[in-house]
Write an enzyme that holds these catalytic residues in place. Sequence first.
Site, PDB file in Angstrom:
ATOM      1  N   HIS A 209       0.814  -1.226   0.000  1.00 10.73           N
ATOM      2  CA  HIS A 209       0.000   0.000   0.000  1.00 10.73           C
ATOM      3  C   HIS A 209       0.837   1.260   0.000  1.00 10.73           C
ATOM      4  CE1 HIS A 209      -3.866  -2.027   1.031  1.00 10.73           C
ATOM      5  NE2 HIS A 209      -3.046  -2.908   1.573  1.00 10.73           N
TER       6      HIS A 209
ATOM      7  N   LYS B   2      -9.387  13.541   4.924  1.00 14.35           N
ATOM      8  CA  LYS B   2      -8.447  12.409   4.855  1.00 14.35           C
ATOM      9  C   LYS B   2      -7.427  12.609   5.968  1.00 14.35           C
ATOM     10  CE  LYS B   2      -7.420  13.776   0.543  1.00 14.35           C
ATOM     11  NZ  LYS B   2      -7.563  12.553  -0.211  1.00 14.35           N
ATOM     12  N   ARG B   3      -6.560  11.631   6.193  1.00 15.91           N
ATOM     13  CA  ARG B   3      -5.519  11.824   7.196  1.00 15.91           C
ATOM     14  C   ARG B   3      -4.645  13.022   6.844  1.00 15.91           C
ATOM     15  NH1 ARG B   3      -4.534   7.852  11.167  1.00 15.91           N
ATOM     16  NH2 ARG B   3      -2.782   9.163  11.774  1.00 15.91           N
TER      17      ARG B   3
ATOM     18  N   LYS C  27      -0.190  14.659   1.187  1.00 15.13           N
ATOM     19  CA  LYS C  27      -1.575  14.865   0.748  1.00 15.13           C
ATOM     20  C   LYS C  27      -1.859  16.347   0.488  1.00 15.13           C
ATOM     21  CE  LYS C  27      -3.291  10.763   3.234  1.00 15.13           C
ATOM     22  NZ  LYS C  27      -3.906   9.896   2.220  1.00 15.13           N
TER      23      LYS C  27
ATOM     24  N   THR D   3      -8.929   6.181  -1.752  1.00 21.69           N
ATOM     25  CA  THR D   3     -10.237   5.547  -1.897  1.00 21.69           C
ATOM     26  C   THR D   3     -11.341   6.579  -1.628  1.00 21.69           C
ATOM     27  OG1 THR D   3      -9.890   4.747   0.361  1.00 21.69           O
ATOM     28  CG2 THR D   3      -9.648   3.146  -1.411  1.00 21.69           C
TER      29      THR D   3
ATOM     30  N   LYS E  78     -15.275   7.456  -3.314  1.00 23.06           N
ATOM     31  CA  LYS E  78     -16.515   7.700  -2.566  1.00 23.06           C
ATOM     32  C   LYS E  78     -17.165   8.999  -3.042  1.00 23.06           C
ATOM     33  CE  LYS E  78     -14.280   5.274   1.178  1.00 23.06           C
ATOM     34  NZ  LYS E  78     -13.309   5.440   2.276  1.00 23.06           N
TER      35      LYS E  78
HETATM   36  C1  26Q Z   1       3.359   1.314  10.715  1.00 22.25           C
HETATM   37  C2  26Q Z   1       4.276   1.186  11.739  1.00 22.25           C
HETATM   38  C3  26Q Z   1       4.004   1.692  13.010  1.00 22.25           C
HETATM   39  C4  26Q Z   1       2.786   2.296  13.237  1.00 22.25           C
HETATM   40  C5  26Q Z   1       1.874   2.410  12.207  1.00 22.25           C
HETATM   41  C6  26Q Z   1       2.170   1.939  10.942  1.00 22.25           C
HETATM   42  C7  26Q Z   1       1.204   2.111   9.857  1.00 22.25           C
HETATM   43  C8  26Q Z   1      -0.152   2.062  10.080  1.00 22.25           C
HETATM   44  C9  26Q Z   1      -1.045   2.271   9.068  1.00 22.25           C
HETATM   45  C10 26Q Z   1       1.637   2.340   8.564  1.00 22.25           C
HETATM   46  C11 26Q Z   1       0.731   2.544   7.545  1.00 22.25           C
HETATM   47  C12 26Q Z   1      -0.623   2.518   7.788  1.00 22.25           C
HETATM   48  C13 26Q Z   1      -1.626   2.779   6.764  1.00 22.25           C
HETATM   49  C14 26Q Z   1      -1.380   3.023   5.503  1.00 22.25           C
HETATM   50  C15 26Q Z   1      -2.449   3.358   4.568  1.00 22.25           C
HETATM   51  O1  26Q Z   1      -3.583   3.588   4.956  1.00 22.25           O
HETATM   52  N1  26Q Z   1      -2.157   3.418   3.265  1.00 22.25           N
HETATM   53  C16 26Q Z   1      -3.170   3.772   2.292  1.00 22.25           C
HETATM   54  O2  26Q Z   1      -3.770   2.579   1.830  1.00 22.25           O
HETATM   55  C17 26Q Z   1      -4.897   2.864   1.011  1.00 22.25           C
HETATM   56  C18 26Q Z   1      -5.556   1.558   0.654  1.00 22.25           C
HETATM   57  O3  26Q Z   1      -4.776   0.864  -0.261  1.00 22.25           O
HETATM   58  C19 26Q Z   1      -4.484   3.660  -0.216  1.00 22.25           C
HETATM   59  O4  26Q Z   1      -5.647   4.025  -0.919  1.00 22.25           O
HETATM   60  C20 26Q Z   1      -3.707   4.908   0.178  1.00 22.25           C
HETATM   61  O5  26Q Z   1      -3.208   5.551  -0.972  1.00 22.25           O
HETATM   62  C21 26Q Z   1      -2.578   4.542   1.120  1.00 22.25           C
HETATM   63  O6  26Q Z   1      -1.940   5.709   1.589  1.00 22.25           O
END
Ligand code: 26Q
Length: 811
Positions: free
Chosen positions: A357, A545-546, A551, A653, A657
Amino acid sequence: MNLNSETIKKDFRRKLIHMFSEDIEGASTLHKYLAFGSLIKEYCAENWLKTNKQYRQSGKKQVYYFSMEFLIGKLLRSNLLNLGIEKECEEALKELGISLSELEEAEMDAGLGNGGLGRLAACFLDSMASLGIPGHGCGIRYKYGLFEQKIVDGYQVEIPDNWLREGNIWETRKDDKAIVVKFGGRVTPIFEEGKLNFKHEDYDQVLAVPYDTPIIGHNNKTVNTLRLWSAETVESDKELDFSFFKHGNYSKAVEYKSSVESISQVLYPDDSQLEGKILRLKQQYFFVSAGIQSILRSYMKTRNPINDLYKYVAIHINDTHPSLAVPELMRILIDEKGLEWDEAWNITTKTISYTNHTIMAEALEKWPISILKNLLPRIFMIIEEINRRFTDKLFAKYPNNWAKVNNMAIINNGKIRMANLAIVGGHSINGVAKLHTEILKRRELSDFYELYPEKFNNKTNGITHRRWLLQANPELAKLITKTIGDKWITQPKSFIDLLKYAKYSSFQDKIYEIKRDNKVKFAEQVKNKYGIVIDPDSIYDVQVKRLHAYKRQILNLFNIVHLYDQLKQNPNLDITPRTFIFAAKASPSYYLAKEIIKLINTVGNKINNDRRINDKIKVIFLENYRVSLAEKIIPCADISEQISTASKEASGTGNMKFMMNGAVTIATLDGANIEIRDAVGDENIVTFGMTAKEVMNYEKNGGYSSRELYDKDSRLHTIVNQIVNGHFGVPSAEFKNIYNHLIERNDEYFIFKDFDSYIKAQEKIDKLYRNKTKWEEMCITNIAHSGIFSSDNTISQYASGIWNARRVNIK
Ligand code: 26Q
């Protein structure tokens, strides 16, 4: 389901008495929600049992979607919709003087995820169940989900998300299915009966207790399972615990218990600085081990040969977070089932598949050897052996090519690279949008692509149109059904039939009215909560979004500040009034992101209270963005802001929506925006900015200077200065991180570079919006093409292209 309102009323009364000894007149909204929700769970119980039985009898392949995150949101309304009893329930409640929406408000969001990745997992569960695919979720039952956000004086303040406070009616605890997970200890090789075995001693045990939530398919009797694991002390340790207690060492007993329970205590916020926290590694192994052990436990009951596991089980890992699935499955097959390495490896690689991702190399997960070796000694041995065999192969194939072997090795530089482990240990790796997959193949993972071209594939993300349209925008859903029939609910590609009506003025008027009604309702809610009056006839321009630098919420804000300057100079400037709406959580330790939140609120405060500009623009920051808030704001949007630096957003995503709800996208050519453009055509989206190629070229060869642009473009100069010189009524030191990011650190995400074309794109939107007919045609065209972005479509492709899983029709 066949239910009438009389039965529902009777059942509901019974539930209220049974659970709370209350009647409808005396019960609080919360109690009414809890009783009503429990009733709905009861209604699906029989099909849940049936589904499990028929899955076993069918002998069909079961898919397990392993994810650290499931961002579910609320379940009451979507369960009613999927059971096909929404109308009956609404009617029954109405007859009792209760509104379903009042009960909905009492439900807490299950916020067990950060953003896109977690929400994708939730959409996939809905689609798997609705397509009749035997697909189940496996994750962690965090006691606290993603923090709740309050805005105090413009700053983000984090509050623990105690979502289980009032209980969770959707889950069932399964004590009899608990699993022991082992941490730490020593591993010694021993020769027994001519075979090398490994003895694991002195380990700590943690009990993984599953909580199952039914995942109800849409009108198809299928009820799949989301299994979330909770960490507890094991029974024998409870005695140990008790012995501490008996001997007066009470604090030690409590300490031990809470150290075990801490494993499933809290979801980690997606951090900008990926720190290797031991607790996070514990979480990963905890749910992966429990999940795989429980899968094998039920597989062994089928009496199918262990060598055929991959014919009956697919394990998919959502990013690298669950990539310990590879060595854990190897461990069980070798140490517990007695298989040889090569046999075990054959099964493992055929069972596991992985989705990537993220593009940014620095965000790829790595764990220091020292941490992993101590916490999981046997798992470490297996990873070492996987790495040894793999690098041997590489050296044979690329003699003396140290650079290549170094780049691809699983263990390198004292660290274990989880993406490499997942690629080597699985049969499939996919990106989440065409561009993303191309970048993985050609750049980030090109060496792996050369070695294993057959493993790489693309699966563009999708969203469940049932939650994001049918549920979130009921009036639009009704209109669509009236116009083209209801087949879109199970065949979302039939949205395309709407294209015929794109130019019909009566249809355009209806689409316009629905959006306007949504906007009016939202304006009321904003007024009540924030005391700010917004104009439903203004353009609602939405970025939710986050909060992340890539972004580029700052780019959006730069347009606002620029517009505000123009309005101050000329309050009669001929623009369509606009309401800029933001919502975003920043990771608690991500200082730049938090400063951007403060800046949005600061600028908003100034603009919203400036009488001179005649209410032409407003800026709203919505507190505590979450699934249930997204469902409220997305149906109101005229403009969808998808403005990430090209190449940085793997897919996105939210973009899907919004288009599905008839917003027009302002977009960079990034992630799935490109596929949205390809679907709707250039006339129905507004694109701007550098291409991914141009961005990557700058990154590789340099040549970008933000200071140069700052010196050259007086608009940029003015905006930046205003931010740091107190113009917005806040001391200048407040935004120094933003200033440094843009000027001293050379604007890593090319905000200045894309500024001019963004302003022009926004001006283009202003012009387009004035032509009502044309605008509505654009909105309708977007809806009509949104069907390909249904997660039903995505999941069909996973099922046929990766999992080789087929539907089972539940009778
Ligand atoms: C990793 C290590 C320590 C703490 C947290 C994390 C962590 C947690 C969540 C790293 C990444 C995430 C989430 C990533 C994420 O949401 N990526 C998004 O995934 C979506 C679904 O595929 C995409 O549409 C987005 O582009 C992408 O940013």
